[in-house]
Structure formats: structure tokens, C-alpha cells
Motif scaffolding. Structure first.
Motif, PDB file in Angstrom:
ATOM      1  N   THR A   6      53.949  53.008  38.499  1.00 46.00           N
ATOM      2  CA  THR A   6      54.969  53.336  37.508  1.00 46.00           C
ATOM      3  C   THR A   6      55.008  54.857  37.308  1.00 46.00           C
ATOM      4  O   THR A   6      54.030  55.557  37.600  1.00 46.00           O
ATOM      5  N   PRO A   7      56.126  55.376  36.784  1.00 44.40           N
ATOM      6  CA  PRO A   7      56.205  56.821  36.519  1.00 44.40           C
ATOM      7  C   PRO A   7      55.087  57.323  35.594  1.00 44.40           C
ATOM      8  O   PRO A   7      54.538  58.398  35.812  1.00 44.40           O
ATOM      9  N   MET A   8      54.723  56.550  34.582  1.00 43.89           N
ATOM     10  CA  MET A   8      53.668  56.974  33.659  1.00 43.89           C
ATOM     11  C   MET A   8      52.308  56.977  34.357  1.00 43.89           C
ATOM     12  O   MET A   8      51.500  57.890  34.144  1.00 43.89           O
ATOM     13  N   GLU A   9      52.056  55.996  35.200  1.00 45.07           N
ATOM     14  CA  GLU A   9      50.795  55.974  35.956  1.00 45.07           C
ATOM     15  C   GLU A   9      50.705  57.193  36.871  1.00 45.07           C
ATOM     16  O   GLU A   9      49.662  57.858  36.940  1.00 45.07           O
ATOM     17  N   LEU A  10      51.791  57.499  37.563  1.00 48.04           N
ATOM     18  CA  LEU A  10      51.800  58.670  38.450  1.00 48.04           C
ATOM     19  C   LEU A  10      51.603  59.964  37.677  1.00 48.04           C
ATOM     20  O   LEU A  10      50.888  60.869  38.128  1.00 48.04           O
ATOM     21  N   THR A  11      52.206  60.063  36.521  1.00 50.76           N
ATOM     22  CA  THR A  11      52.055  61.270  35.712  1.00 50.76           C
ATOM     23  C   THR A  11      50.612  61.420  35.247  1.00 50.76           C
ATOM     24  O   THR A  11      50.055  62.524  35.293  1.00 50.76           O
ATOM     25  N   CYS A  12      49.983  60.337  34.836  1.00 46.36           N
ATOM     26  CA  CYS A  12      48.569  60.386  34.441  1.00 46.36           C
ATOM     27  C   CYS A  12      47.700  60.817  35.623  1.00 46.36           C
ATOM     28  O   CYS A  12      46.795  61.647  35.472  1.00 46.36           O
ATOM     29  N   VAL A  13      47.979  60.281  36.801  1.00 46.52           N
ATOM     30  CA  VAL A  13      47.216  60.656  37.998  1.00 46.52           C
ATOM     31  C   VAL A  13      47.426  62.129  38.322  1.00 46.52           C
ATOM     32  O   VAL A  13      46.488  62.831  38.706  1.00 46.52           O
ATOM     33  N   ARG A  14      48.645  62.599  38.154  1.00 41.32           N
ATOM     34  CA  ARG A  14      48.929  64.014  38.447  1.00 41.32           C
ATOM     35  C   ARG A  14      48.127  64.927  37.517  1.00 41.32           C
ATOM     36  O   ARG A  14      47.505  65.890  37.956  1.00 41.32           O
ATOM     37  N   PHE A  15      48.125  64.629  36.221  1.00 38.24           N
ATOM     38  CA  PHE A  15      47.342  65.430  35.284  1.00 38.24           C
ATOM     39  C   PHE A  15      45.851  65.328  35.592  1.00 38.24           C
ATOM     40  O   PHE A  15      45.119  66.311  35.502  1.00 38.24           O
ATOM     41  N   LEU A  16      45.391  64.141  35.971  1.00 44.36           N
ATOM     42  CA  LEU A  16      43.993  63.964  36.360  1.00 44.36           C
ATOM     43  C   LEU A  16      43.672  64.843  37.568  1.00 44.36           C
ATOM     44  O   LEU A  16      42.630  65.490  37.619  1.00 44.36           O
ATOM     45  N   GLY A  17      44.589  64.887  38.521  1.00 43.65           N
ATOM     46  CA  GLY A  17      44.415  65.721  39.702  1.00 43.65           C
ATOM     47  C   GLY A  17      44.380  67.205  39.389  1.00 43.65           C
ATOM     48  O   GLY A  17      43.790  67.992  40.127  1.00 43.65           O
ATOM     49  N   TRP A  18      44.989  67.587  38.292  1.00 47.92           N
ATOM     50  CA  TRP A  18      44.966  68.986  37.856  1.00 47.92           C
ATOM     51  C   TRP A  18      43.705  69.305  37.068  1.00 47.92           C
ATOM     52  O   TRP A  18      43.530  70.408  36.581  1.00 47.92           O
ATOM     53  N   GLY A  19      42.847  68.289  36.877  1.00 49.78           N
ATOM     54  CA  GLY A  19      41.582  68.502  36.176  1.00 49.78           C
ATOM     55  C   GLY A  19      41.639  68.265  34.681  1.00 49.78           C
ATOM     56  O   GLY A  19      40.718  68.637  33.962  1.00 49.78           O
TER      57      GLY A  19
END
Length: 118
Positions: free
Chosen positions: A57-70
Motif C-alpha cells: 500500500t502507499p502508506m506501507e511504502l512511505t513507512c519503508v522509505r522513511f525507514l530506509g532514510w534512517g
């Protein structure tokens, strides 16, 4: 954390960033992949996870993106105006959908996908 450990960690991150730059600049590499509204170089997306990543989902991807940014779960929650528990649920769902062993593996994958090589 000691100064030596910090320097070692910095050197490790620099080496990873260099590998990502090389993978992103590989001639003839596949076209970037759109993961929702996020564009990722194809070389960064493991083949075994491509189909599952496209179904997040878009929200899951956004959470993963922020996680990837540390970012921490509390930072992600504050940025997205959701609770920290909701962030944990989204990241747990992603780990389950991608058949990952846990949050460390998810954090490593997120970093590979979204951590800037610059």
C-alpha cells in the motif's frame, strides 16, 4: 560509541554508498521501477521481492522509505501524523508480505532501496 567504532561505521556506510552509486550508474541497467509514487533504480530492487513490493500500500511504502532514510518509528509516526503503533503495524505487514525474517532484514532492504548514494 567510541571514536574508532564511529569511523568504522562511517567507512562502512561510505563503502555501501559507493556500491549503490556504481549499481545506479551501470550502463544498460533496467529502467527505474515505480513503487507507488517512489521511483527506485532497478538494480536496487531484489528480484525475489519485486512483485511483493509492487503490491504494498502507499502508506506501507512511505513507512519503508522513511525507514530506509534512517528514521525511527516515532519520527515516522510524527511525519505521517499517525501513531507509533500504526507504524509498527505497517512495517510488520511489509516484513510479512516480503517474507522477511524481521525488522533488521526490513531495515537493510529499506536502506538498499531508498538510502541516497550521494
Amino acid at each position: 560509541m567510541s571514536e574508532t567504532a564511529t569511523m568504522t561505521e562511517d567507512a562502512r556506510l561510505a563503502a555501501i554508498a559507493e556500491l549503490l552509486r556504481k549499481a545506479d550508474a551501470t550502463p544498460g541497467a533496467a529502467a527505474p521501477i515505480a513503487l507507488g509514487e517512489h521511483i527506485v533504480e532497478a538494480a536496487r530492487v531484489p528480484k525475489r521481492h519485486r512483485e511483493a513490493l509492487l503490491k504494498l500500500t502507499p502508506m506501507e511504502l512511505t513507512c519503508v522509505r522513511f525507514l530506509g532514510w534512517g528514521r525511527s518509528n516515532s519520527d515516522i509516526a510524527a511525519l505521517l501524523l499517525i501513531s507509533e503503533n500504526t507504524v509498527r503495524v505497517h512495517l510488520s505487514n511489509v516484513a510479512r508480505k516480503l517474507e522477511l525474517d524481521g525488522m533488521r532484514e526490513l531495515a537493510a532492504l529499506a536502506g538498499m532501496l531508498f538510502y541516497s548514494a550521494d
